[in-house]
Motif scaffolding. Structure first.
Motif, short mmCIF file in Angstrom:
data_model
loop_
_atom_site.label_atom_id
_atom_site.label_comp_id
_atom_site.label_asym_id
_atom_site.label_seq_id
_atom_site.Cartn_x
_atom_site.Cartn_y
_atom_site.Cartn_z
N PRO A 190 -4.84 13.67 8.08
CA PRO A 190 -3.46 13.96 7.66
C PRO A 190 -2.85 12.80 6.90
CG PRO A 190 -3.50 13.32 9.97
CD PRO A 190 -4.94 13.40 9.52
N PHE A 191 -1.79 13.08 6.17
CA PHE A 191 -1.12 12.08 5.34
C PHE A 191 0.32 11.94 5.81
CE2 PHE A 191 1.05 10.17 1.84
CZ PHE A 191 0.10 9.46 1.11
N ASN A 192 0.69 10.73 6.24
CA ASN A 192 2.05 10.50 6.73
C ASN A 192 2.90 9.67 5.78
OD1 ASN A 192 1.68 11.89 9.27
ND2 ASN A 192 0.40 10.17 9.90
N SER A 193 2.30 8.61 5.24
CA SER A 193 3.05 7.76 4.32
C SER A 193 2.08 7.00 3.44
CB SER A 193 3.93 6.77 5.09
OG SER A 193 3.13 5.80 5.74
N VAL A 194 2.58 6.52 2.29
CA VAL A 194 1.74 5.73 1.39
C VAL A 194 1.36 4.40 2.04
CG1 VAL A 194 1.71 4.50 -0.82
CG2 VAL A 194 2.69 6.79 -0.70
N GLY A 195 2.34 3.75 2.67
CA GLY A 195 2.12 2.41 3.20
C GLY A 195 1.04 2.31 4.25
N GLU A 196 0.79 3.39 4.98
CA GLU A 196 -0.22 3.32 6.04
C GLU A 196 -1.64 3.16 5.49
OE1 GLU A 196 -0.18 6.91 8.33
OE2 GLU A 196 -0.69 8.19 6.63
N HIS A 197 -1.81 3.34 4.20
CA HIS A 197 -3.13 3.21 3.60
C HIS A 197 -3.36 1.84 2.96
CE1 HIS A 197 -3.56 7.41 4.49
NE2 HIS A 197 -2.41 7.64 3.89
N TYR A 198 -2.39 0.94 3.17
CA TYR A 198 -2.50 -0.44 2.69
C TYR A 198 -2.47 -1.39 3.87
CZ TYR A 198 -1.44 0.98 -2.16
OH TYR A 198 -1.48 1.53 -3.41
N GLN A 199 -3.29 -2.43 3.80
CA GLN A 199 -3.25 -3.47 4.82
C GLN A 199 -1.99 -4.30 4.68
OE1 GLN A 199 -6.88 -5.74 5.03
NE2 GLN A 199 -5.95 -7.39 6.21
N ASP A 200 -1.59 -4.57 3.44
CA ASP A 200 -0.40 -5.37 3.15
C ASP A 200 0.46 -4.57 2.17
OD1 ASP A 200 1.38 -7.49 3.07
OD2 ASP A 200 0.26 -8.59 1.55
N PHE A 201 1.67 -4.18 2.61
CA PHE A 201 2.49 -3.28 1.79
C PHE A 201 3.96 -3.70 1.81
CE2 PHE A 201 4.37 0.98 0.75
CZ PHE A 201 3.69 1.22 -0.42
N PRO A 202 4.25 -4.95 1.37
CA PRO A 202 5.65 -5.39 1.35
C PRO A 202 6.41 -4.71 0.21
CG PRO A 202 4.29 -7.01 0.26
CD PRO A 202 3.34 -5.97 0.81
N GLN A 203 7.73 -4.72 0.31
CA GLN A 203 8.53 -4.18 -0.78
C GLN A 203 8.36 -5.04 -2.01
OE1 GLN A 203 12.77 -4.04 -0.06
NE2 GLN A 203 13.06 -2.41 -1.54
N THR A 204 8.17 -4.43 -3.15
CA THR A 204 8.06 -5.16 -4.41
C THR A 204 9.45 -5.55 -4.88
OG1 THR A 204 6.09 -3.87 -5.00
CG2 THR A 204 7.17 -5.06 -6.77
N SER A 205 9.63 -6.80 -5.24
CA SER A 205 10.94 -7.28 -5.67
C SER A 205 11.14 -7.11 -7.17
CB SER A 205 11.09 -8.76 -5.31
OG SER A 205 10.20 -9.55 -6.10
N ASP A 206 12.40 -7.13 -7.58
CA ASP A 206 12.70 -7.13 -9.02
C ASP A 206 12.07 -8.32 -9.70
OD1 ASP A 206 14.22 -4.78 -9.09
OD2 ASP A 206 16.08 -5.82 -8.61
N GLU A 207 12.08 -9.48 -9.03
CA GLU A 207 11.50 -10.69 -9.62
C GLU A 207 10.01 -10.51 -9.90
OE1 GLU A 207 15.26 -11.71 -7.65
OE2 GLU A 207 13.50 -10.59 -6.99
N GLU A 208 9.31 -9.84 -8.98
CA GLU A 208 7.87 -9.61 -9.21
C GLU A 208 7.66 -8.65 -10.37
OE1 GLU A 208 3.80 -8.17 -6.88
OE2 GLU A 208 5.71 -8.17 -5.81
N VAL A 209 8.48 -7.62 -10.45
CA VAL A 209 8.38 -6.68 -11.57
C VAL A 209 8.56 -7.42 -12.89
CG1 VAL A 209 9.51 -4.73 -12.72
CG2 VAL A 209 9.12 -4.66 -10.25
N ILE A 210 9.60 -8.24 -12.97
CA ILE A 210 9.89 -8.97 -14.21
C ILE A 210 8.74 -9.92 -14.56
CG2 ILE A 210 11.43 -10.71 -15.22
CD1 ILE A 210 13.66 -9.35 -13.47
N ALA A 211 8.20 -10.61 -13.56
CA ALA A 211 7.11 -11.55 -13.81
C ALA A 211 5.86 -10.85 -14.31
CB ALA A 211 6.80 -12.34 -12.54
N LEU A 212 5.54 -9.70 -13.73
CA LEU A 212 4.34 -8.97 -14.15
C LEU A 212 4.52 -8.38 -15.55
CD1 LEU A 212 3.36 -7.20 -10.80
CD2 LEU A 212 2.22 -9.14 -11.91
N LEU A 213 5.70 -7.89 -15.84
CA LEU A 213 5.95 -7.39 -17.20
C LEU A 213 5.87 -8.53 -18.21
CD1 LEU A 213 8.90 -4.88 -16.62
CD2 LEU A 213 6.51 -4.32 -17.08
N ALA A 214 6.32 -9.72 -17.82
CA ALA A 214 6.27 -10.87 -18.70
C ALA A 214 4.84 -11.22 -19.10
CB ALA A 214 6.94 -12.09 -18.05
N GLU A 215 3.90 -11.00 -18.18
CA GLU A 215 2.50 -11.28 -18.50
C GLU A 215 1.98 -10.36 -19.59
OE1 GLU A 215 -0.29 -11.84 -15.34
OE2 GLU A 215 1.26 -12.51 -13.94
#
Length: 224
Positions: A190-215
């Protein structure tokens, strides 16, 4: 499989695995659009592997009167932004035109704020005639992805490929008619949530989004 029974260590790991399944699209000169915020680390790995431009596609939910979590539809970034309504929910709720317009204007304001934050003054890249790969970190109910796919119908893209690490099989089946192709690595049941399929699933920050787009040459500037 990653430790603890989780298929993916984190979003970057999922992105690298997803990229391996998408390498056949490299020669199509694709553009990768990630759904912020969680889809951006995944999309970053895909875009890097495919030597493709990376950008975000901003989607804002239109809430029902008194029940904001119940989506009447969504506003999808574009020129102009597209409002995509859920016919079933609309029929059940029957919201007024005034409510829809109020919600549309409110979400348009938030969309513009996020667009400025993530992209600055740069416009969404032209999608007409392109192979567009729409990426997220996973799908649960499919509401946001459905709106994004329907919004992209007006973009003139040659084809739209929906690519995610994990999703329920029944939701994927419902989304398949809206995409030229669907690539998904895991369809657990069964499927309950996306996060349960990740070992590490922190909230992605705006700062991380901006940094990755900058690359990829697409940052909007510092977060505020």
């Amino acid at each position: 499989m990653a430790g603890g029974g989780h298929p993916f260590r984190d979003r970057r790991d999922a992105g690298r695995r997803l990229a391996a399944a998408l390498m056949r699209f490299k020669s199509a000169d694709p553009v990768v659009l990630a759904l912020p915020r969680g889809g951006v680390p995944v999309g970053h790995e895909v875009a890097t592997a495919l030597v493709a431009p990376l950008d975000v596609l901003i989607v804002r939910k239109i809430g029902a009167p008194g029940h904001e979590e119940l989506g009447l539809g969504a506003l999808v970034e574009g020129d102009p932004p597209q409002i995509v309504l859920n016919d079933e929910v609309m029929a059940a709720v029957s919201p007024s035109g005034a409510h829809l317009e109020t919600e549309r204007m409110r979400e348009l304001g938030e969309m513009n704020r996020r667009r400025k934050l993530y992209r600055g003054d740069r416009a969404l890249p032209p999608l007409a005639g392109r192979t567009v790969i729409l990426v997220d970190d996973g799908i649960a109910t499919g509401g946001t992805v459905r709106a994004a796919l329907r919004g992209l119908e007006a973009s003139g893209a040659k084809t739209v490929v929906l690519a995610v690490p994990v999703a329920p099989a029944d939701v994927l089946a419902a989304l398949r008619p809206l995409a030229g192709e669907v690539v998904c690595l895991e369809t657990p049941y069964p499927f309950n949530s996306v996060g349960e399929h990740y070992q590490d699933f922190p909230q992605t920050s705006d700062e991380e989004v901006i940094a990755l787009l900058a690359e990829h040459g697409g940052a909007g500037g510092a977060a505020s």
